[in-house]
Design a protein around this motif. Structure first.
Motif, PDB file in Angstrom:
ATOM      1  N   GLY A 195       0.852  -1.179   0.000  1.00 21.45           N
ATOM      2  CA  GLY A 195       0.000   0.000   0.000  1.00 21.45           C
ATOM      3  C   GLY A 195       0.885   1.225   0.000  1.00 21.45           C
ATOM      4  O   GLY A 195       1.726   1.379   0.893  1.00 21.45           O
ATOM      5  N   ASN A 196       0.743   2.080  -0.995  1.00 21.95           N
ATOM      6  CA  ASN A 196       1.719   3.154  -1.188  1.00 21.95           C
ATOM      7  C   ASN A 196       1.074   4.527  -1.248  1.00 21.95           C
ATOM      8  O   ASN A 196      -0.040   4.689  -1.750  1.00 21.95           O
ATOM      9  CB  ASN A 196       2.497   2.950  -2.492  1.00 21.95           C
ATOM     10  N   VAL A 197       1.824   5.503  -0.774  1.00 20.08           N
ATOM     11  CA  VAL A 197       1.564   6.911  -1.051  1.00 20.08           C
ATOM     12  C   VAL A 197       2.870   7.481  -1.570  1.00 20.08           C
ATOM     13  O   VAL A 197       3.889   7.477  -0.877  1.00 20.08           O
ATOM     14  CB  VAL A 197       1.117   7.687   0.199  1.00 20.08           C
ATOM     15  N   ASN A 198       2.887   7.921  -2.819  1.00 18.80           N
ATOM     16  CA  ASN A 198       4.110   8.420  -3.462  1.00 18.80           C
ATOM     17  C   ASN A 198       4.107   9.936  -3.513  1.00 18.80           C
ATOM     18  O   ASN A 198       3.070  10.572  -3.719  1.00 18.80           O
ATOM     19  CB  ASN A 198       4.227   7.873  -4.891  1.00 18.80           C
ATOM     20  N   PHE A 199       5.299  10.532  -3.342  1.00 20.85           N
ATOM     21  CA  PHE A 199       5.486  11.960  -3.463  1.00 20.85           C
ATOM     22  C   PHE A 199       6.436  12.217  -4.612  1.00 20.85           C
ATOM     23  O   PHE A 199       7.546  11.665  -4.650  1.00 20.85           O
ATOM     24  CB  PHE A 199       6.054  12.550  -2.163  1.00 20.85           C
ATOM     25  N   GLY A 200       6.019  13.011  -5.584  1.00 19.04           N
ATOM     26  CA  GLY A 200       6.869  13.226  -6.752  1.00 19.04           C
ATOM     27  C   GLY A 200       6.977  14.685  -7.110  1.00 19.04           C
ATOM     28  O   GLY A 200       6.271  15.550  -6.580  1.00 19.04           O
ATOM     29  N   GLY A 203      11.103  16.043 -11.418  1.00 16.90           N
ATOM     30  CA  GLY A 203      12.299  15.240 -11.651  1.00 16.90           C
ATOM     31  C   GLY A 203      12.122  13.774 -11.392  1.00 16.90           C
ATOM     32  O   GLY A 203      12.829  12.933 -11.962  1.00 16.90           O
ATOM     33  N   SER A 204      11.143  13.441 -10.540  1.00 15.67           N
ATOM     34  CA  SER A 204      10.927  12.032 -10.187  1.00 15.67           C
ATOM     35  C   SER A 204       9.523  11.853  -9.669  1.00 15.67           C
ATOM     36  O   SER A 204       8.977  12.740  -8.995  1.00 15.67           O
ATOM     37  CB  SER A 204      11.941  11.579  -9.132  1.00 15.67           C
ATOM     38  N   ASN A 205       8.916  10.683  -9.946  1.00 14.77           N
ATOM     39  CA  ASN A 205       7.584  10.406  -9.430  1.00 14.77           C
ATOM     40  C   ASN A 205       7.622   9.457  -8.246  1.00 14.77           C
ATOM     41  O   ASN A 205       6.606   8.884  -7.864  1.00 14.77           O
ATOM     42  CB  ASN A 205       6.683   9.848 -10.539  1.00 14.77           C
ATOM     43  N   LEU A 206       8.809   9.232  -7.657  1.00 19.42           N
ATOM     44  CA  LEU A 206       8.961   8.373  -6.482  1.00 19.42           C
ATOM     45  C   LEU A 206       9.450   9.191  -5.293  1.00 19.42           C
ATOM     46  O   LEU A 206      10.238  10.114  -5.451  1.00 19.42           O
ATOM     47  CB  LEU A 206       9.949   7.242  -6.790  1.00 19.42           C
TER      48      LEU A 206
END
Length: 206
Positions: A195-200, A203-206
């Motif tokens: 289960g993820n919450v990504n901050f991008g 320059g990057s989507n991770l």
């Protein structure tokens, strides 16, 4: 009675229901006759009634109880939604025109309630509203913000169960979750997944 393509004259006298000398032109099976002049009726090739279904436009014959057809689409109407059918070979649609301080409405009713469901466009606020069980459940305002349980959404998506009395930071208003007590979001994953919450950023989507 005349042969195909001939004019049929209906002779009557006063009080019989037919004026003397009425003529009926161009009538074929299921065409509806309309008055085209003094003592003249015309069979309308684009207006058909077979005793059950009324069709405006010959291409739509038999599509539904009331079918309005500009051109043959090649499609058929579902039996659960064929009371009103609109058809065209290209784009096809329905217009609901209202004054600029009122509503355009589609109501859904049953034997107990004639407005149990509703889709309404409010021309005063330029908002689109969806009601279920006679209550407003979802609203899209004039800015494109969506409120679920909220009539004045504070962000692009505002999900509300009860009023918290709080305001929203403009730097974090894309998704707003609100309740009067505990509030939260749940992410459900399979037991072999994450289960993820990504901050991008750019320059990057991770």
């Amino acid at each position: 009675v005349g042969a195909a393509g001939t004019t049929v004259n209906i002779a009557g006298t006063a009080g019989t229901g037919f004026p003397a000398g009425v003529s009926l032109n161009g009538s074929t099976n299921n065409t509806v006759a309309t008055v085209t002049g003094a003592n003249a009726l015309e069979g309308e090739a684009q207006l058909l009634f077979d005793g059950t279904n009324l069709t405006v436009g010959a291409a739509g014959a038999g599509l539904g109880k009331l079918a309005i057809s500009t051109a043959d689409s090649g499609a058929s109407a579902h039996a659960d939604a064929n009371e009103l059918v609109m058809e065209n070979a290209g784009a096809s649609g329905l217009s609901i025109l209202s004054f600029n301080n009122n509503y355009g409405n589609i109501y859904f009713g049953d034997g107990q309630d004639n407005d149990i469901g509703q889709i309404s466009y409010n021309h005063t606020t330029n908002s689109l509203e969806f009601l279920t069980n006679t209550s407003l459940q979802l609203k899209i305002d004039s800015s494109g913000n969506v409120g679920i349980g909220e009539t004045s959404p504070l962000g692009k998506l505002h999900v509300k169960t009860a009023d918290s009395g709080a305001s929203v930071n403009a730097s974090a208003d894309e998704i707003v979750i609100e309740g009067s007590g505990d509030s939260g979001m749940t992410i459900l994953s399979g037991n072999g997944g994450n289960g993820n919450v990504n901050f991008g950023d750019d320059g990057s989507n991770l």
